[in-house]
Design a protein around this motif. Structure first.
Motif, PDB file in Angstrom:
ATOM      1  N   GLU A 129       0.826  -1.217   0.000  1.00 33.55           N
ATOM      2  CA  GLU A 129       0.000   0.000   0.000  1.00 33.55           C
ATOM      3  C   GLU A 129       0.859   1.265   0.000  1.00 33.55           C
ATOM      4  O   GLU A 129       0.518   2.250  -0.659  1.00 33.55           O
ATOM      5  CB  GLU A 129      -0.894   0.029   1.238  1.00 33.55           C
ATOM      6  CG  GLU A 129      -2.124  -0.826   1.127  1.00 33.55           C
ATOM      7  CD  GLU A 129      -3.024  -0.634   2.328  1.00 33.55           C
ATOM      8  OE1 GLU A 129      -4.223  -0.421   2.110  1.00 33.55           O
ATOM      9  OE2 GLU A 129      -2.525  -0.706   3.467  1.00 33.55           O
TER      10      GLU A 129
ATOM     11  N   ARG B  88      -1.974   3.681  -6.491  1.00 29.04           N
ATOM     12  CA  ARG B  88      -3.310   3.159  -6.802  1.00 29.04           C
ATOM     13  C   ARG B  88      -3.244   1.669  -7.045  1.00 29.04           C
ATOM     14  O   ARG B  88      -2.533   1.203  -7.924  1.00 29.04           O
ATOM     15  CB  ARG B  88      -3.855   3.822  -8.063  1.00 29.04           C
ATOM     16  CG  ARG B  88      -4.496   5.153  -7.822  1.00 29.04           C
ATOM     17  CD  ARG B  88      -5.264   5.596  -9.018  1.00 29.04           C
ATOM     18  NE  ARG B  88      -5.977   4.438  -9.603  1.00 29.04           N
ATOM     19  CZ  ARG B  88      -6.828   4.515 -10.586  1.00 29.04           C
ATOM     20  NH1 ARG B  88      -7.074   5.662 -11.119  1.00 29.04           N
ATOM     21  NH2 ARG B  88      -7.414   3.447 -11.060  1.00 29.04           N
ATOM     22  N   ILE B  89      -3.999   0.920  -6.257  1.00 26.31           N
ATOM     23  CA  ILE B  89      -4.092  -0.528  -6.434  1.00 26.31           C
ATOM     24  C   ILE B  89      -5.573  -0.841  -6.620  1.00 26.31           C
ATOM     25  O   ILE B  89      -6.373  -0.539  -5.730  1.00 26.31           O
ATOM     26  CB  ILE B  89      -3.547  -1.297  -5.214  1.00 26.31           C
ATOM     27  CG1 ILE B  89      -2.122  -0.869  -4.902  1.00 26.31           C
ATOM     28  CG2 ILE B  89      -3.635  -2.795  -5.442  1.00 26.31           C
ATOM     29  CD1 ILE B  89      -1.619  -1.369  -3.572  1.00 26.31           C
ATOM     30  N   PRO B  90      -5.962  -1.418  -7.756  1.00 33.50           N
ATOM     31  CA  PRO B  90      -7.376  -1.739  -7.960  1.00 33.50           C
ATOM     32  C   PRO B  90      -7.901  -2.643  -6.846  1.00 33.50           C
ATOM     33  O   PRO B  90      -7.189  -3.512  -6.330  1.00 33.50           O
ATOM     34  CB  PRO B  90      -7.396  -2.463  -9.308  1.00 33.50           C
ATOM     35  CG  PRO B  90      -6.145  -2.026  -9.985  1.00 33.50           C
ATOM     36  CD  PRO B  90      -5.146  -1.779  -8.898  1.00 33.50           C
ATOM     37  N   GLU B  91      -9.151  -2.420  -6.453  1.00 32.30           N
ATOM     38  CA  GLU B  91      -9.736  -3.157  -5.334  1.00 32.30           C
ATOM     39  C   GLU B  91      -9.690  -4.678  -5.511  1.00 32.30           C
ATOM     40  O   GLU B  91      -9.363  -5.389  -4.558  1.00 32.30           O
ATOM     41  CB  GLU B  91     -11.168  -2.693  -5.090  1.00 32.30           C
ATOM     42  CG  GLU B  91     -11.714  -3.221  -3.782  1.00 32.30           C
ATOM     43  CD  GLU B  91     -13.047  -2.615  -3.418  1.00 32.30           C
ATOM     44  OE1 GLU B  91     -13.827  -3.311  -2.766  1.00 32.30           O
ATOM     45  OE2 GLU B  91     -13.301  -1.459  -3.791  1.00 32.30           O
ATOM     46  N   PRO B  92      -9.987  -5.216  -6.707  1.00 28.57           N
ATOM     47  CA  PRO B  92      -9.888  -6.685  -6.840  1.00 28.57           C
ATOM     48  C   PRO B  92      -8.475  -7.213  -6.576  1.00 28.57           C
ATOM     49  O   PRO B  92      -8.304  -8.287  -6.002  1.00 28.57           O
ATOM     50  CB  PRO B  92     -10.298  -6.951  -8.294  1.00 28.57           C
ATOM     51  CG  PRO B  92     -11.078  -5.750  -8.705  1.00 28.57           C
ATOM     52  CD  PRO B  92     -10.520  -4.597  -7.916  1.00 28.57           C
ATOM     53  N   VAL B  93      -7.466  -6.440  -6.949  1.00 26.48           N
ATOM     54  CA  VAL B  93      -6.079  -6.836  -6.704  1.00 26.48           C
ATOM     55  C   VAL B  93      -5.793  -6.784  -5.208  1.00 26.48           C
ATOM     56  O   VAL B  93      -5.189  -7.711  -4.645  1.00 26.48           O
ATOM     57  CB  VAL B  93      -5.101  -5.935  -7.494  1.00 26.48           C
ATOM     58  CG1 VAL B  93      -3.665  -6.269  -7.162  1.00 26.48           C
ATOM     59  CG2 VAL B  93      -5.363  -6.045  -8.985  1.00 26.48           C
ATOM     60  N   GLN B  94      -6.256  -5.728  -4.544  1.00 32.40           N
ATOM     61  CA  GLN B  94      -6.074  -5.629  -3.094  1.00 32.40           C
ATOM     62  C   GLN B  94      -6.698  -6.821  -2.380  1.00 32.40           C
ATOM     63  O   GLN B  94      -6.089  -7.408  -1.492  1.00 32.40           O
ATOM     64  CB  GLN B  94      -6.727  -4.356  -2.559  1.00 32.40           C
ATOM     65  CG  GLN B  94      -6.021  -3.091  -2.920  1.00 32.40           C
ATOM     66  CD  GLN B  94      -6.732  -1.877  -2.343  1.00 32.40           C
ATOM     67  OE1 GLN B  94      -7.426  -1.969  -1.339  1.00 32.40           O
ATOM     68  NE2 GLN B  94      -6.558  -0.737  -2.982  1.00 32.40           N
ATOM     69  N   ARG B  95      -7.912  -7.170  -2.770  1.00 32.44           N
ATOM     70  CA  ARG B  95      -8.602  -8.291  -2.108  1.00 32.44           C
ATOM     71  C   ARG B  95      -7.842  -9.600  -2.264  1.00 32.44           C
ATOM     72  O   ARG B  95      -7.740 -10.385  -1.328  1.00 32.44           O
ATOM     73  CB  ARG B  95     -10.016  -8.447  -2.680  1.00 32.44           C
ATOM     74  CG  ARG B  95     -10.992  -7.439  -2.114  1.00 32.44           C
ATOM     75  CD  ARG B  95     -12.423  -7.846  -2.401  1.00 32.44           C
ATOM     76  NE  ARG B  95     -12.688  -8.029  -3.815  1.00 32.44           N
ATOM     77  CZ  ARG B  95     -13.378  -7.199  -4.567  1.00 32.44           C
ATOM     78  NH1 ARG B  95     -13.922  -6.131  -4.036  1.00 32.44           N
ATOM     79  NH2 ARG B  95     -13.558  -7.436  -5.848  1.00 32.44           N
TER      80      ARG B  95
END
Length: 90
Positions: A38, A43-50
């Motif tokens: 982080e 910017r990290i797309p939410e699906p990638v973060q999950r």
């Protein structure tokens, strides 16, 4: 179907390849804590973060037990971290 016919896979079960997202997220989670990811990327797309968070958690019961142990090494159960006595304790 050919693998099932050869007895390599249970009937009705097929293996699908892992997604590129899962492979990449697992490799990131193996090497870096999520907090560092982080901090490093704006910017990290939410699906990638999950998926990174998902792969950051231990998979086996043994690892879960090891990481969930809160043993501080203190002999007195009323003592908190660093040997300090908990408020309201003796």
């Amino acid at each position: 179907a050919a693998a099932a016919a050869l007895g390599l896979l249970p009937l009705g079960k097929t293996q699908s390849p892992e997604s590129l997202l899962d492979i990449a997220a697992r490799k990131v989670a193996e090497k870096w804590p999520f907090q560092r990811v982080e901090e490093r990327f704006e910017r990290i797309p939410e699906p990638v973060q999950r998926r990174i968070v998902y792969w950051s958690f231990p998979r086996s019961e043994r690892e879960i037990c090891m990481y969930s142990s809160f043993n501080t090494g203190a002999e007195d159960p009323a003592a908190g971290p660093g040997g300090a006595t908990a408020p309201g304790g003796a």
